[in-house]
Design an enzyme around this catalytic site. Structure first.
Site, PDB file in Angstrom:
ATOM      1  N   ASP A  68     -51.562 -64.456 -48.126  1.00  0.00           N
ATOM      2  CA  ASP A  68     -52.075 -64.860 -49.435  1.00  0.00           C
ATOM      3  C   ASP A  68     -51.010 -65.083 -50.506  1.00  0.00           C
ATOM      4  OD1 ASP A  68     -54.564 -64.842 -48.378  1.00  0.00           O
ATOM      5  OD2 ASP A  68     -55.194 -62.941 -49.278  1.00  0.00           O
ATOM      6  N   HIS A  80     -53.701 -63.384 -41.847  1.00  0.00           N
ATOM      7  CA  HIS A  80     -55.078 -63.282 -41.369  1.00  0.00           C
ATOM      8  C   HIS A  80     -55.729 -64.657 -41.297  1.00  0.00           C
ATOM      9  CE1 HIS A  80     -55.211 -63.275 -45.752  1.00  0.00           C
ATOM     10  NE2 HIS A  80     -56.394 -63.837 -45.636  1.00  0.00           N
ATOM     11  N   ARG A  86     -72.027 -68.029 -43.624  1.00  0.00           N
ATOM     12  CA  ARG A  86     -71.292 -66.788 -43.867  1.00  0.00           C
ATOM     13  C   ARG A  86     -70.833 -66.802 -45.312  1.00  0.00           C
ATOM     14  NH1 ARG A  86     -65.744 -65.401 -44.267  1.00  0.00           N
ATOM     15  NH2 ARG A  86     -64.964 -63.795 -42.854  1.00  0.00           N
ATOM     16  N   HIS A 146     -52.976 -67.325 -42.189  1.00  0.00           N
ATOM     17  CA  HIS A 146     -52.113 -67.539 -43.362  1.00  0.00           C
ATOM     18  C   HIS A 146     -51.918 -66.195 -44.054  1.00  0.00           C
ATOM     19  CE1 HIS A 146     -56.188 -67.357 -44.937  1.00  0.00           C
ATOM     20  NE2 HIS A 146     -55.656 -66.991 -46.105  1.00  0.00           N
TER      21      HIS A 146
END
Ligand SMILES: *[C@@H]1O[C@H](CO)[C@@H](O)[C@H](O)[C@H]1NC(C)=O
Ligand SMILES: *[C@@H]1O[C@H](CO)[C@@H](O)[C@H](O)[C@H]1NC(C)=O
Ligand SMILES: *[C@@H]1O[C@H](CO)[C@@H](O)[C@H](O)[C@H]1NC(C)=O
Length: 675
Positions: free
Chosen positions: A518, A588, A598, A516
């Site tokens: 931002d 990204h 994570r 996607h």
């Protein structure tokens, strides 16, 4: 001969009335921390004056003791003799007035002005306070506190607008701004005069800088060296210093290297202004001077031809002598430095963009070219010593894209991971839920304001919540400085953890976060990105600050607009910050996290003040507004590193005392430990 000596002695008397700058500075800071505002104010101004006078004396001596004799021994010994007696006459005991590199840096950074602004403020001398604050701000544009302070002075009643000015601005910069203003009003004749004035002021400033390059050198290790080695070593240092003068004078603190230096900028403006005034002779002379820097530039050659045509085809005029001699001298010095680089292995970083290839020895050309390309690829200067560029935009196969390391220390990552655990344990709003992107992962998010509110309620550690706040601030400063943006405002900040669900990871083909962009809606079929709601269209820059690497999968990857062609991939690790423009150029996604957890702080920034996040403002109040004295001290430390080292504290905190390097080092460590 006797008469000038008496004159010198008279000026000397005035000079000697002031103690050395570093002594005054220390006194000033000591008085400051005792709350003796007027004492601190007077002492700090004296420190700055003393510094100016010492420099003035050195300059006079350097110029008076020009080259003499024709043999090296005469040149060196007689000059040394002359300098010593001259400085003795001017300063009494010259060694007293020599500053350590660290102290020089403190003055260069303008730190005394930060103390001065608060001292003046306490004394209700608002105009002086504003001027001192602005002067410090010009040298530390990313210092959060001073940004706030300057804005406050701008709004403050009783502060005159013209008080917000740089007290240390070199005279040629002021003249240059005046010239630009005149040009914008089309007052060409006055503008050209101002430009000429500014140009000679600039050349004088270069000359003064060069003279001061021949200053003292701190004794390093006493190793055995050939006398000629010692001389070569020192001599090349001085030459390199001289070569840096013009760019140091051109550079705005904290800003990116300019495309051209001040002398070339002056010449370009002068050329066009003389031409507009129809003063073809002068215009042609300036064009010829410019050609000394860029001999093959078509546009300058054409201009020169047109001026000469106006002059009736007359040719053979000369460049201006002051410029010609400047270029001659610069090139001669560069040749020596390249010789030393080739034969003595003494490194030389040539910063000039106009150095002609043919003076660079052939064996070095590739190296020099590569270094230049790297310098051009580089972004703005990073204001934190610990932070470095790991992958440049070029290495990231993009333009507005960079990977930095060292943004958080190991301890800081640990603290933030503890914050996650605490928030989790409190059972308050930080429960993992199934990720909306994949059923094989849980996702948790904590925003800054929530963390601070939890800290206030005693559910999580306050220092850790504050660190979360300041980690975002570091990201903001880094995005602003590296990408050289306007002031950035927070759009949203969230600490996000993605956790693989045990036993459900076999043969996963999905991702943790699909590709996607931002601030726009990615249309992989059309290979376009639509900047329209519901996308967060006001986001301009994004950052991911990673806290750990003890998990499997979870790499960040960038793709082209098709969403599938991967252009770059980055492995998360503690303290690594990946920053990028929020648009379609930086589509990204995140690879599946197949084991472990994570965690990263996601940061989004906007250049638009009106779209700044209100929550951040509330968070700031929680961090700064109502904190106790003790907490305030901690914040000062945690705000971060280099930029805030000289932040003012009105308590007895001796750590801000500008003294030797060791003490500063210790301070930094202590700050880290507190976190
Ligand atoms: C000076 O000596 C120290 C320790 O012996 C060494 O680490 C440093 O590199 C030396 N510096 C120079 C300039 O030779
Ligand atoms: C030549 O000079 C002009 C202006 O004087 C500048 O805009 C242009 O970039 C220069 N070209 C090259 C190849 O340096
Ligand atoms: C950029 O592209 C090159 C060549 O395709 C590749 O080797 C490199 O890993 C890419 N950079 C990153 C950060 O992935």
């Amino acid at each position: 001969m006797r008469f000038p000596l008496i004159l010198l002695a008279l000026t000397l008397a005035r000079c000697l009335s002031l103690p050395p700058p570093d002594e005054l500075l220390m006194d000033g800071v000591a008085l400051f921390s005792r709350g003796d505002w007027s004492g601190a104010r007077d002492r700090l101004w004296e420190a700055l004056r003393s510094l100016r006078e010492v420099r003035g004396a050195r300059l006079r001596c350097g110029e008076d003791c020009g080259p003499r004799g024709s043999h090296l021994e005469e040149l060196v010994l007689e000059r040394a003799d002359c300098l010593l007696s001259c400085e003795k006459l001017q300063l009494g005991q010259p060694s007293l007035y020599r500053l350590t590199k660290e102290t020089e840096k403190i003055f260069q950074r303008g730190s005394p002005y930060n103390y001065l602004q608060l001292a003046h403020y306490k004394l209700k001398e608002l105009d002086e306070a504003a001027a001192a604050a602005f002067t410090f701000y010009m040298r530390n544009p990313y210092h959060e506190q001073i940004q706030d302070d300057v804005q406050r002075y701008q709004r403050m009643k009783g502060v005159q607008k013209q008080s917000l000015r740089d007290l240390e601005e070199p005279s040629y910069k002021a003249l240059f701004s005046q010239a630009i203003a005149l040009l914008s009003e089309s007052k060409l004749a006055s503008a050209v005069w101002k430009l000429e004035e500014s140009m000679s002021a600039c050349l004088s400033a270069v000359q003064a800088c060069r003279t001061l390059c021949e200053g003292t050198r701190e004794k390093e290790n006493q190793t055995h060296q050939e006398i000629s080695e010692v001389i070569a070593d020192y001599y090349t240092q001085v030459l390199q210093c001289k070569q840096r003068c013009i760019l140091d004078l051109t550079l705005e603190p904290g800003r990116k290297r300019p495309k051209q230096d001040s002398i070339v900028s002056h010449l370009k403006l002068l050329q066009d202004t003389y031409a507009q005034l129809g003063e073809w002779e002068s215009a042609a002379e300036i064009s010829r001077s410019l050609l000394l820097f860029h001999p093959r530039n078509e546009s300058i050659i054409k201009k020169l031809q047109s001026y000469e045509y106006k002059l009736g085809g007359k040719s053979g005029g000369k460049p201006r002598e002051s410029i010609a001699s400047y270029v001659r001298r610069t090139l001669a010095e560069k040749k020596l430095l390249y010789y030393a680089m080739e034969n003595l292995d003494i490194p030389f970083q040539d910063q000039d963009l106009w150095t002609p290839e043919d003076i660079i020895p052939e064996s070095l050309r590739d190296r020099v070219r590569a270094a230049r390309a790297a310098a051009e690829d580089a972004g703005g200067e990073l204001p934190y010593e610990e932070v470095s560029v790991t992958l440049s935009p070029r290495q990231m196969n993009g333009t507005v894209r960079v990977t930095l390391d060292g943004v958080l220390s190991k301890d800081e990552c640990e603290s933030l991971l503890h914050l996650v655990q605490e928030a989790e344990a409190s059972g308050d709003g930080f429960k993992g839920r199934r990720s909306s992107h994949t059923p094989r992962e849980k996702i948790q998010g904590l925003n800054v304001l929530r963390a601070l509110q939890m800290a206030k309620a005693g559910a999580v550690d306050t220092t850790r919540a504050h660190l979360f706040y300041y980690a975002g601030e570091r990201g903001r400063v880094l995005a602003e400085s590296y990408f050289e943006t306007k002031t950035l405002h927070f759009s949203y900040t969230q600490l996000v953890c993605r956790t693989a669900i045990e036993g459900e990871q076999e043969g996963r083909k999905d991702v943790s976060h699909p590709v996607h962009a931002d601030n726009c809606i990615l249309d992989t079929e059309e290979k376009a990105c639509w900047k329209e709601p519901p996308a967060y269209i006001h986001r301009d820059y994004s950052g991911m600050l990673y806290l750990n690497d003890d998990f499997k999968g979870g790499d960040l990857f960038f793709t082209e607009l098709d969403g599938t062609t991967v252009t770059a991939e980055v492995r998360p690790q503690c303290g690594r910050l990946v920053m990028y423009g929020s648009g379609g150029d930086n589509a990204h996604g995140v690879r599946a996290v197949t084991r472990g957890r994570r965690c990263a702080i996601a940061l989004w920034f906007t250049e638009s003040e009106e779209h700044a996040e209100q929550e951040r403002h509330e968070a700031k109040i929680l961090v700064k507004g109502v904190s106790s004295h003790k907490e305030q001290k901690e914040e000062e430390s945690s705000t971060g590193r280099e930029t805030t080292r000289s932040r003012i504290s009105s308590n007895e905190d001796e750590s801000e005392k500008p003294s030797g390097r060791q003490q500063r080092r210790r301070t930094t460590r202590k700050i880290r430990d507190e976190l």
